[in-house]
Design a protein around this motif. Structure first.
Motif, PDB file in Angstrom:
ATOM      1  N   TRP A  71       0.892  -1.207  -0.038  1.00 22.04           N
ATOM      2  CA  TRP A  71      -0.117  -0.011  -0.045  1.00 22.04           C
ATOM      3  C   TRP A  71       0.831   1.244   0.122  1.00 22.04           C
ATOM      4  O   TRP A  71       1.861   1.334   0.733  1.00 22.04           O
ATOM      5  CB  TRP A  71      -0.896   0.166   1.187  1.00 22.04           C
ATOM      6  N   TYR A  72       0.410   2.155  -0.820  1.00 24.38           N
ATOM      7  CA  TYR A  72       1.118   3.586  -0.845  1.00 24.38           C
ATOM      8  C   TYR A  72       0.343   4.658  -0.594  1.00 24.38           C
ATOM      9  O   TYR A  72      -0.629   4.598  -0.812  1.00 24.38           O
ATOM     10  CB  TYR A  72       1.855   3.764  -2.445  1.00 24.38           C
ATOM     11  N   LYS A  73       0.931   5.693   0.109  1.00 26.23           N
ATOM     12  CA  LYS A  73       0.141   6.966   0.266  1.00 26.23           C
ATOM     13  C   LYS A  73       0.527   7.866  -0.946  1.00 26.23           C
ATOM     14  O   LYS A  73       1.904   7.905  -1.101  1.00 26.23           O
ATOM     15  CB  LYS A  73       0.597   7.619   1.785  1.00 26.23           C
ATOM     16  N   GLY A  74      -0.348   8.559  -1.418  1.00 30.29           N
ATOM     17  CA  GLY A  74       0.272   9.337  -2.754  1.00 30.29           C
ATOM     18  C   GLY A  74       0.249   8.568  -3.901  1.00 30.29           C
ATOM     19  O   GLY A  74      -0.138   7.373  -4.112  1.00 30.29           O
ATOM     20  N   TYR A  75       1.202   8.993  -4.645  1.00 32.09           N
ATOM     21  CA  TYR A  75       1.571   8.146  -5.896  1.00 32.09           C
ATOM     22  C   TYR A  75       2.920   7.783  -5.594  1.00 32.09           C
ATOM     23  O   TYR A  75       4.061   8.279  -5.952  1.00 32.09           O
ATOM     24  CB  TYR A  75       1.653   9.077  -7.085  1.00 32.09           C
ATOM     25  N   TYR A  76       3.195   6.730  -5.040  1.00 28.25           N
ATOM     26  CA  TYR A  76       4.500   5.970  -4.522  1.00 28.25           C
ATOM     27  C   TYR A  76       5.198   6.906  -3.680  1.00 28.25           C
ATOM     28  O   TYR A  76       6.668   6.729  -3.421  1.00 28.25           O
ATOM     29  CB  TYR A  76       5.408   5.681  -5.489  1.00 28.25           C
ATOM     30  N   GLU A  77       4.542   7.813  -2.907  1.00 31.60           N
ATOM     31  CA  GLU A  77       5.318   8.862  -2.209  1.00 31.60           C
ATOM     32  C   GLU A  77       5.937   8.055  -0.725  1.00 31.60           C
ATOM     33  O   GLU A  77       7.046   8.284  -0.309  1.00 31.60           O
ATOM     34  CB  GLU A  77       4.493   9.867  -1.744  1.00 31.60           C
ATOM     35  N   LEU A  78       5.196   7.591   0.015  1.00 28.34           N
ATOM     36  CA  LEU A  78       5.259   6.512   1.045  1.00 28.34           C
ATOM     37  C   LEU A  78       4.845   5.309   0.973  1.00 28.34           C
ATOM     38  O   LEU A  78       3.641   4.953   0.589  1.00 28.34           O
ATOM     39  CB  LEU A  78       4.783   7.319   2.547  1.00 28.34           C
ATOM     40  N   THR A  79       5.625   4.314   1.495  1.00 25.78           N
ATOM     41  CA  THR A  79       5.175   2.819   1.553  1.00 25.78           C
ATOM     42  C   THR A  79       4.392   2.741   2.867  1.00 25.78           C
ATOM     43  O   THR A  79       5.059   2.688   3.936  1.00 25.78           O
ATOM     44  CB  THR A  79       6.252   1.768   1.473  1.00 25.78           C
ATOM     45  N   VAL A  80       3.042   2.589   3.006  1.00 27.80           N
ATOM     46  CA  VAL A  80       2.276   2.474   3.931  1.00 27.80           C
ATOM     47  C   VAL A  80       2.330   0.844   4.554  1.00 27.80           C
ATOM     48  O   VAL A  80       2.488   0.894   5.808  1.00 27.80           O
ATOM     49  CB  VAL A  80       0.802   2.981   3.694  1.00 27.80           C
ATOM     50  N   TYR A  81       2.153   0.114   3.710  1.00 28.75           N
ATOM     51  CA  TYR A  81       2.223  -1.396   4.267  1.00 28.75           C
ATOM     52  C   TYR A  81       3.110  -2.104   3.215  1.00 28.75           C
ATOM     53  O   TYR A  81       3.157  -1.832   1.827  1.00 28.75           O
ATOM     54  CB  TYR A  81       0.946  -1.843   4.274  1.00 28.75           C
ATOM     55  N   HIS A  82       3.730  -3.174   3.676  1.00 28.55           N
ATOM     56  CA  HIS A  82       4.449  -3.996   2.695  1.00 28.55           C
ATOM     57  C   HIS A  82       4.769  -5.374   3.367  1.00 28.55           C
ATOM     58  O   HIS A  82       4.741  -5.397   4.775  1.00 28.55           O
ATOM     59  CB  HIS A  82       5.974  -3.707   2.275  1.00 28.55           C
ATOM     60  N   THR A  83       4.320  -6.487   2.461  1.00 32.84           N
ATOM     61  CA  THR A  83       4.718  -7.841   3.336  1.00 32.84           C
ATOM     62  C   THR A  83       5.846  -7.969   3.906  1.00 32.84           C
ATOM     63  O   THR A  83       5.875  -8.397   4.814  1.00 32.84           O
ATOM     64  CB  THR A  83       4.295  -8.800   2.016  1.00 32.84           C
ATOM     65  N   ASP A  84       6.998  -7.166   3.314  1.00 31.78           N
ATOM     66  CA  ASP A  84       8.196  -7.328   3.953  1.00 31.78           C
ATOM     67  C   ASP A  84       8.257  -6.023   4.739  1.00 31.78           C
ATOM     68  O   ASP A  84       8.387  -4.854   4.303  1.00 31.78           O
ATOM     69  CB  ASP A  84       9.319  -7.190   2.944  1.00 31.78           C
ATOM     70  N   THR A  85       8.054  -6.291   6.269  1.00 31.39           N
ATOM     71  CA  THR A  85       7.654  -4.929   6.908  1.00 31.39           C
ATOM     72  C   THR A  85       8.923  -4.026   7.215  1.00 31.39           C
ATOM     73  O   THR A  85       9.023  -2.886   7.285  1.00 31.39           O
ATOM     74  CB  THR A  85       7.462  -5.517   8.328  1.00 31.39           C
ATOM     75  N   SER A  86      10.034  -4.441   6.619  1.00 31.99           N
ATOM     76  CA  SER A  86      11.364  -3.695   6.648  1.00 31.99           C
ATOM     77  C   SER A  86      11.300  -2.572   5.572  1.00 31.99           C
ATOM     78  O   SER A  86      12.136  -1.490   5.513  1.00 31.99           O
ATOM     79  CB  SER A  86      12.666  -4.448   6.515  1.00 31.99           C
ATOM     80  N   LYS A  87      10.295  -2.955   4.750  1.00 29.57           N
ATOM     81  CA  LYS A  87      10.317  -1.610   3.664  1.00 29.57           C
ATOM     82  C   LYS A  87       9.317  -0.801   3.791  1.00 29.57           C
ATOM     83  O   LYS A  87       9.065   0.249   2.948  1.00 29.57           O
ATOM     84  CB  LYS A  87       9.949  -2.250   2.218  1.00 29.57           C
ATOM     85  N   ILE A  88       8.492  -0.830   5.139  1.00 26.97           N
ATOM     86  CA  ILE A  88       7.507   0.294   5.228  1.00 26.97           C
ATOM     87  C   ILE A  88       7.981   1.370   5.903  1.00 26.97           C
ATOM     88  O   ILE A  88       8.990   1.430   6.459  1.00 26.97           O
ATOM     89  CB  ILE A  88       6.442  -0.621   6.594  1.00 26.97           C
ATOM     90  N   SER A  89       7.683   2.548   5.230  1.00 25.03           N
ATOM     91  CA  SER A  89       8.197   3.995   5.635  1.00 25.03           C
ATOM     92  C   SER A  89       8.183   4.198   7.212  1.00 25.03           C
ATOM     93  O   SER A  89       7.314   3.481   7.939  1.00 25.03           O
ATOM     94  CB  SER A  89       7.640   5.093   4.945  1.00 25.03           C
ATOM     95  N   ASP A  90       9.240   4.871   7.846  1.00 15.32           N
ATOM     96  CA  ASP A  90       9.198   5.303   9.243  1.00 15.32           C
ATOM     97  C   ASP A  90       7.767   5.657   9.781  1.00 15.32           C
ATOM     98  O   ASP A  90       7.400   5.240  10.700  1.00 15.32           O
ATOM     99  CB  ASP A  90      10.429   6.174   9.359  1.00 15.32           C
ATOM    100  N   ALA A  91       7.214   6.612   8.956  1.00 14.84           N
ATOM    101  CA  ALA A  91       5.967   7.074   9.561  1.00 14.84           C
ATOM    102  C   ALA A  91       4.879   6.258   9.589  1.00 14.84           C
ATOM    103  O   ALA A  91       3.861   6.464  10.675  1.00 14.84           O
ATOM    104  CB  ALA A  91       5.197   8.014   8.536  1.00 14.84           C
ATOM    105  N   PHE A  92       4.765   5.208   9.137  1.00 14.10           N
ATOM    106  CA  PHE A  92       3.753   3.938   9.164  1.00 14.10           C
ATOM    107  C   PHE A  92       4.540   2.654   9.927  1.00 14.10           C
ATOM    108  O   PHE A  92       3.336   1.714  10.073  1.00 14.10           O
ATOM    109  CB  PHE A  92       3.253   3.702   7.942  1.00 14.10           C
TER     110      PHE A  92
END
Length: 303
Positions: A71-92
């Motif tokens: 899941w992304y916020k905006g157009y690829y701006e932040l990674t909100v969710y990823h099956t690989d949790t290490s790739k999730i942005s700090d804000a989420f």
């Protein structure tokens, strides 16, 4: 006669070609890349919100078992969710999860500890091993964050008379289906609750009921309910403002778990919150009496 045969053969050719075209069109439509999600959802600050989501892909009769959901916020701006949790942005980090199973075409997203910075469009992407990857950028959900919950509304349908049981209803709006608000009444009785179907783009509604038998002592008494929402998770050493969500009152009191008076305003300010911060309670006082929330502990995320 030869011309007639040629004409019949040509017609048969075009008929077969048309049938093949229609079959291909139906096959592609039945297994296309598509997603269903609401255009908007509303959440309460400090609570959670769920974005309902289902998706489809061209499986072509094959079975796939390895899915990566993003899941992304905006157009690829932040990674909100990823099956690989290490790739999730700090804000989420630590605030998002999928409520369903990607293998069952369920991509519903839960966002916890909402804040005003979480507003904006969200979009989903699926990556399927041995097939392909696809971003459903034509289907976005806008998240709106309300800072304060609506005041619960109490209603009584039937006429209230002594000795006859009566049922009162407290309508409470919230946004987190996994953590319903805790409702308290200023009268004893039998409690129950019933969640109503959610309208897309609106807060969820749960009806809490209180059944009791009125007495003469209840004459002219004010019947009220208060809703307590889960306190948001905060980072240690941050300043936090907490609000007393009891019924409308003339004055308020904040107490520590050992009974020490901390403040007397509707909103109480806490400095340098940490995991050692004590539980506290708020009491609302009006002409009909007073109502206390009971001691509540603040969830603190240490970093």
């Amino acid at each position: 006669y030869s011309q007639a045969l040629n004409f019949d053969a040509e017609m048969a050719f075009w008929s077969c070609l048309l049938s093949l075209f229609l079959w291909l069109r139906v096959s592609l439509t039945a297994g296309e890349w598509s997603a269903e999600m609401p255009k908007s959802v509303v959440g309460l600050s400090g609570s959670c919100v769920v974005i309902p989501c289902t998706f489809s892909y061209p499986a072509n009769g094959k079975t796939y078992t390895e899915f990566t959901g993003v899941w992304y916020k905006g157009y690829y701006e932040l990674t909100v969710y990823h099956t690989d949790t290490s790739k999730i942005s700090d804000a989420f980090q630590g605030r998002t999860s999928l409520t369903g199973d990607l293998r069952q075409n369920d991509c519903s997203l839960k966002i916890s500890s909402l804040s005003s910075s979480d507003t904006g469009p969200f979009m989903f992407r699926i990556e399927i091993k041995d097939l392909d990857k696809f971003t459903y950028d034509q289907n976005k959900t806008s998240v709106t964050v309300n800072e304060t919950p609506e005041i619960p509304v109490v209603s009584v349908e039937e006429e209230v008379t002594s000795v006859k049981p009566v049922t009162a209803t407290c309508a409470v709006f919230h946004s987190c289906p996994s953590d319903l608000p805790r409702v308290s009444w200023n009268h004893n009785g039998t409690h129950s609750s019933l969640s109503q179907p959610q309208n897309p783009g609106h807060l969820r509604l749960t009806l809490y009921t209180l059944t009791f038998t009125p007495s003469r002592e209840d004459h002219n008494k004010h019947l009220s309910c208060s809703a307590e929402y889960k306190v948001k998770t905060v980072t240690n050493y941050k300043t936090l403002k907490v609000k007393c969500n009891n019924p409308p009152a003339n004055s308020y009191q904040w107490f520590s778990s050992n009974g020490i008076l901390l403040g007397n305003k509707h909103t109480h300010r806490l400095e340098r919150v940490s995991r050692h911060t004590e539980a506290m309670s708020c009491t609302a006082i009006n002409t009909e009496g007073k109502n206390s929330s009971g001691p509540r502990k603040i969830n603190v995320l240490c970093k």
